[in-house]
Design a protein around this motif. Structure first.
Motif, PDB file in Angstrom:
ATOM      1  N   SER A 235     -61.646  13.951   3.690  1.00 47.63           N
ATOM      2  CA  SER A 235     -62.650  14.095   4.751  1.00 47.63           C
ATOM      3  C   SER A 235     -62.701  15.518   5.314  1.00 47.63           C
ATOM      4  N   ASP A 236     -63.787  15.827   5.998  1.00 45.98           N
ATOM      5  CA  ASP A 236     -63.993  17.168   6.547  1.00 45.98           C
ATOM      6  C   ASP A 236     -62.922  17.547   7.573  1.00 45.98           C
ATOM      7  N   ASP A 237     -62.369  16.557   8.252  1.00 45.82           N
ATOM      8  CA  ASP A 237     -61.370  16.891   9.279  1.00 45.82           C
ATOM      9  C   ASP A 237     -59.932  16.791   8.759  1.00 45.82           C
ATOM     10  N   TRP A 238     -59.785  16.629   7.445  1.00 44.54           N
ATOM     11  CA  TRP A 238     -58.429  16.587   6.863  1.00 44.54           C
ATOM     12  C   TRP A 238     -57.779  17.955   7.056  1.00 44.54           C
ATOM     13  N   PRO A 239     -56.675  18.015   7.810  1.00 48.91           N
ATOM     14  CA  PRO A 239     -56.089  19.325   8.116  1.00 48.91           C
ATOM     15  C   PRO A 239     -55.302  19.943   6.969  1.00 48.91           C
ATOM     16  N   GLY A 240     -55.048  19.179   5.911  1.00 49.51           N
ATOM     17  CA  GLY A 240     -54.271  19.696   4.789  1.00 49.51           C
ATOM     18  C   GLY A 240     -52.782  19.629   5.081  1.00 49.51           C
ATOM     19  N   TYR A 241     -51.995  20.113   4.134  1.00 54.08           N
ATOM     20  CA  TYR A 241     -50.536  20.126   4.295  1.00 54.08           C
ATOM     21  C   TYR A 241     -50.094  21.538   4.647  1.00 54.08           C
ATOM     22  N   SER A 242     -49.046  21.610   5.461  1.00 53.24           N
ATOM     23  CA  SER A 242     -48.475  22.907   5.789  1.00 53.24           C
ATOM     24  C   SER A 242     -47.856  23.516   4.528  1.00 53.24           C
ATOM     25  N   LEU A 243     -47.996  24.817   4.385  1.00 47.45           N
ATOM     26  CA  LEU A 243     -47.449  25.511   3.213  1.00 47.45           C
ATOM     27  C   LEU A 243     -45.928  25.424   3.159  1.00 47.45           C
ATOM     28  N   ASP A 244     -45.310  25.220   4.332  1.00 49.06           N
ATOM     29  CA  ASP A 244     -43.844  25.164   4.395  1.00 49.06           C
ATOM     30  C   ASP A 244     -43.273  23.950   3.668  1.00 49.06           C
ATOM     31  N   LEU A 245     -44.101  22.973   3.394  1.00 46.59           N
ATOM     32  CA  LEU A 245     -43.607  21.747   2.755  1.00 46.59           C
ATOM     33  C   LEU A 245     -43.352  21.918   1.262  1.00 46.59           C
ATOM     34  N   PHE A 246     -43.925  22.969   0.677  1.00 48.62           N
ATOM     35  CA  PHE A 246     -43.870  23.106  -0.788  1.00 48.62           C
ATOM     36  C   PHE A 246     -43.417  24.504  -1.192  1.00 48.62           C
ATOM     37  N   THR A 247     -43.184  24.668  -2.493  1.00 49.62           N
ATOM     38  CA  THR A 247     -42.936  26.021  -2.999  1.00 49.62           C
ATOM     39  C   THR A 247     -44.213  26.524  -3.669  1.00 49.62           C
ATOM     40  N   TYR A 248     -44.368  27.832  -3.642  1.00 47.60           N
ATOM     41  CA  TYR A 248     -45.515  28.446  -4.318  1.00 47.60           C
ATOM     42  C   TYR A 248     -45.172  29.914  -4.551  1.00 47.60           C
ATOM     43  N   PRO A 249     -45.871  30.599  -5.476  1.00 42.28           N
ATOM     44  CA  PRO A 249     -45.467  31.954  -5.846  1.00 42.28           C
ATOM     45  C   PRO A 249     -45.373  32.903  -4.648  1.00 42.28           C
ATOM     46  N   GLN A 250     -44.310  33.672  -4.661  1.00 43.91           N
ATOM     47  CA  GLN A 250     -44.039  34.583  -3.548  1.00 43.91           C
ATOM     48  C   GLN A 250     -45.166  35.605  -3.346  1.00 43.91           C
ATOM     49  N   HIS A 251     -45.836  35.970  -4.456  1.00 45.29           N
ATOM     50  CA  HIS A 251     -46.881  36.990  -4.304  1.00 45.29           C
ATOM     51  C   HIS A 251     -48.086  36.466  -3.515  1.00 45.29           C
ATOM     52  N   TYR A 252     -48.118  35.175  -3.230  1.00 48.10           N
ATOM     53  CA  TYR A 252     -49.213  34.647  -2.401  1.00 48.10           C
ATOM     54  C   TYR A 252     -48.775  34.338  -0.970  1.00 48.10           C
ATOM     55  N   TYR A 253     -47.532  34.687  -0.641  1.00 48.36           N
ATOM     56  CA  TYR A 253     -47.078  34.469   0.735  1.00 48.36           C
ATOM     57  C   TYR A 253     -48.006  35.234   1.683  1.00 48.36           C
ATOM     58  N   GLY A 254     -48.487  34.569   2.703  1.00 49.06           N
ATOM     59  CA  GLY A 254     -49.344  35.221   3.703  1.00 49.06           C
ATOM     60  C   GLY A 254     -50.825  35.197   3.339  1.00 49.06           C
ATOM     61  N   ASP A 255     -51.157  34.726   2.123  1.00 50.99           N
ATOM     62  CA  ASP A 255     -52.552  34.770   1.683  1.00 50.99           C
ATOM     63  C   ASP A 255     -53.270  33.423   1.788  1.00 50.99           C
ATOM     64  N   LEU A 256     -52.507  32.373   2.121  1.00 50.77           N
ATOM     65  CA  LEU A 256     -53.090  31.029   2.105  1.00 50.77           C
ATOM     66  C   LEU A 256     -53.120  30.406   3.490  1.00 50.77           C
ATOM     67  N   GLU A 257     -54.113  29.544   3.697  1.00 50.83           N
ATOM     68  CA  GLU A 257     -54.272  28.866   4.983  1.00 50.83           C
ATOM     69  C   GLU A 257     -53.498  27.538   4.975  1.00 50.83           C
ATOM     70  N   TYR A 258     -53.746  26.726   3.982  1.00 48.41           N
ATOM     71  CA  TYR A 258     -53.051  25.442   3.856  1.00 48.41           C
ATOM     72  C   TYR A 258     -53.225  24.868   2.452  1.00 48.41           C
ATOM     73  N   VAL A 259     -52.445  23.831   2.175  1.00 49.19           N
ATOM     74  CA  VAL A 259     -52.546  23.133   0.887  1.00 49.19           C
ATOM     75  C   VAL A 259     -53.517  21.969   1.069  1.00 49.19           C
ATOM     76  N   LEU A 260     -54.575  21.961   0.293  1.00 43.13           N
ATOM     77  CA  LEU A 260     -55.534  20.852   0.395  1.00 43.13           C
ATOM     78  C   LEU A 260     -55.048  19.662  -0.438  1.00 43.13           C
ATOM     79  N   ILE A 261     -54.632  19.942  -1.683  1.00 37.08           N
ATOM     80  CA  ILE A 261     -54.112  18.869  -2.543  1.00 37.08           C
ATOM     81  C   ILE A 261     -52.854  19.389  -3.263  1.00 37.08           C
TER      82      ILE A 261
END
Ligand code: 5GP
Length: 263
Positions: free
Chosen positions: A10-36
């Motif tokens: 849904s449009d108001d789905w806030p997504g997941y916090s990035l802190d919950l998962f791992t992701y490439p270090q070169h994208y640290y600071g570049d993302l708002e949230y995890v949608l899926i």
């Protein structure tokens, strides 16, 4: 979690916090949230593979992967179909082929084209602060509306299929087109027009994502993973100027990410 009880996010789905998962270090600071998150994508793809296997039965299929954004979804989908086929009585023989879509406008290849028409809109966030989210121009009710439609229509007419030479092999075949995301649906409609000319026996379309756009002529694929809000997403092979394809989760970029990778 109720948002995932259906394939509609849904449009108001806030997504997941990035802190919950791992992701490439070169994208640290570049993302708002995890949608899926990646795990949910993989699990959903497994189910789509089951649905496709059941529908297509014992028929042989040609999987037509739309590059570049569709390669991850296609690879995972094919793997699941293969496993299902191996572990059951239903044996599906699969050939995999690839196409890339190119507009005749210089520099407008697939996702790049879509991106030219995205600009910032203030969209309320969880904290109510708002951020410069990439949204399609036409959904903003601005004076850009007419121009975008004109250009998009043109892109459809002028679309060139790279890898088209092999399409004649599709005559009489069961074709499964695998795409990453359907926005307005114009790209898919144009591709379908071209493929239909090759007279395949059957054409089905599987797209991982479908956007909730305000397009009256919106295209609905035969199979899709999730319906998402009309926002720009990256990851799992979807890019922003060739970046973020190496991100496993489907995410929304923040202002820093947009500025850093803008061309
Ligand atoms: P259409 O609006 O014609 O359905 O979408 C055109 C193409 O733009 C899609 O095939 C896809 O490659 C790209 N596209 C649309 N929305 C997004 C998005 O949110 N993220 C990315 N990375 N590409 C998109």
């Amino acid at each position: 979690l109720s948002t995932f009880s259906s394939k509609l996010i849904s449009d108001d789905w806030p997504g997941y916090s990035l802190d919950l998962f791992t992701y490439p270090q070169h994208y640290y600071g570049d993302l708002e949230y995890v949608l899926i998150p990646h795990g949910i994508i993989v699990d959903r793809t497994e189910r789509l593979a089951k649905d496709i296997t059941q529908d297509i039965g014992d028929n042989d299929i040609v999987v037509l992967c739309v590059l570049k954004g569709g390669y991850k979804f296609c690879a995972d989908l094919v793997e699941h179909i293969k496993n299902l086929s191996r572990n059951s009585e239903r044996f599906i023989s699969m050939k995999v082929d690839f196409v890339r879509l190119k507009s005749y406008h210089p520099g407008c290849v697939g996702p790049y084209f879509a991106l030219r028409h995205w600009r910032k809109r203030r969209r309320p966030q969880r904290d109510g602060e708002g951020s410069g989210e990439l949204v399609p121009e036409e959904s903003q009710g601005s004076g850009m509306r007419g121009r975008r439609n004109l250009q998009n229509d043109k892109s459809m007419e002028d679309m060139q299929i790279m890898g088209e030479d092999d399409l004649s092999d599709l005559r009489g075949k069961n074709v499964l087109i695998v795409e990453d995301i359907i926005g307005t649906g114009r790209t898919m409609k144009a591709l379908l027009n071209n493929i239909e000319k090759c007279e395949p026996k059957m054409i089905k379309v599987a797209s991982l994502l479908v956007k909730r756009t305000s397009q009256p002529d919106g295209f609905r694929p035969d199979y899709y993973g999730f319906e998402i809000p009309d926002i720009f997403v990256v990851g799992y092979a979807l890019d922003y100027n060739e970046h973020f394809r190496d991100l496993n989760h489907i995410c929304v970029i923040n202002d820093q990410g947009k500025a850093k990778y803008r061309v």
